[in-house]
Motif scaffolding. Structure first.
Motif, short mmCIF file in Angstrom:
data_model
loop_
_atom_site.label_atom_id
_atom_site.label_comp_id
_atom_site.label_asym_id
_atom_site.label_seq_id
_atom_site.Cartn_x
_atom_site.Cartn_y
_atom_site.Cartn_z
N ASP A 99 0.87 -1.18 0.00
CA ASP A 99 0.00 0.00 0.00
C ASP A 99 0.91 1.23 0.00
O ASP A 99 1.69 1.43 0.93
CB ASP A 99 -0.86 -0.07 1.28
N CYS A 107 -0.01 3.97 3.20
CA CYS A 107 0.43 3.74 4.57
C CYS A 107 1.65 2.83 4.64
O CYS A 107 2.23 2.67 5.72
CB CYS A 107 -0.71 3.16 5.41
N CYS A 154 -7.47 4.24 2.45
CA CYS A 154 -6.19 4.50 1.77
C CYS A 154 -6.41 4.69 0.27
O CYS A 154 -5.78 5.53 -0.36
CB CYS A 154 -5.22 3.35 2.02
ZN LIG Z 1 -3.21 1.55 3.90
#
Ligand SMILES: [Zn+2]
Length: 96
Positions: free
Chosen positions: A56, A59, A85
């Motif tokens: 990801d 994050c 996200c």
């Molecule tokens: Zn994330």
């Protein structure tokens, strides 16, 4: 040949033989270590193939591809750990 000389000669030969044995033991250990490393790499690759992991970018979390939220781009797919996200990423894209 004097006694001291004989002892020194003996010591020298002993040290040389000892060194050769040590060298052999070390190179054998190195080969074994290399083999183990190769096997480990193979196993890691297998695990990776079984569970493809994605990162990801928002994050920084790594997660299995099957659990990820996907955003399909033009050429690349982006993966996220959560809907939040994914939304953050879309908002970032809008800003640029
Ligand atoms: Zn994330």
């Amino acid at each position: 040949m004097g006694v001291v000389e004989s002892i020194l000669n003996f010591l020298l030969i002993f040290l040389i033989i000892n060194g050769i044995f040590n060298y052999m033991a070390i190179s054998r250990a190195r080969k074994q270590a290399q083999k183990i490393e190769e096997e480990n790499a193979k196993l890691k690759l297998q695990v990776k193939e079984q569970i493809e992991m994605v990162t990801d970018n928002i994050c920084g979390r790594t997660l299995p591809k099957s659990d990820a939220y996907v955003l399909a781009g033009d050429e690349t797919r982006h993966y996220f750990c959560s809907w939040e996200c994914r939304e953050k990423y879309i908002n970032l894209l809008k800003e640029y």
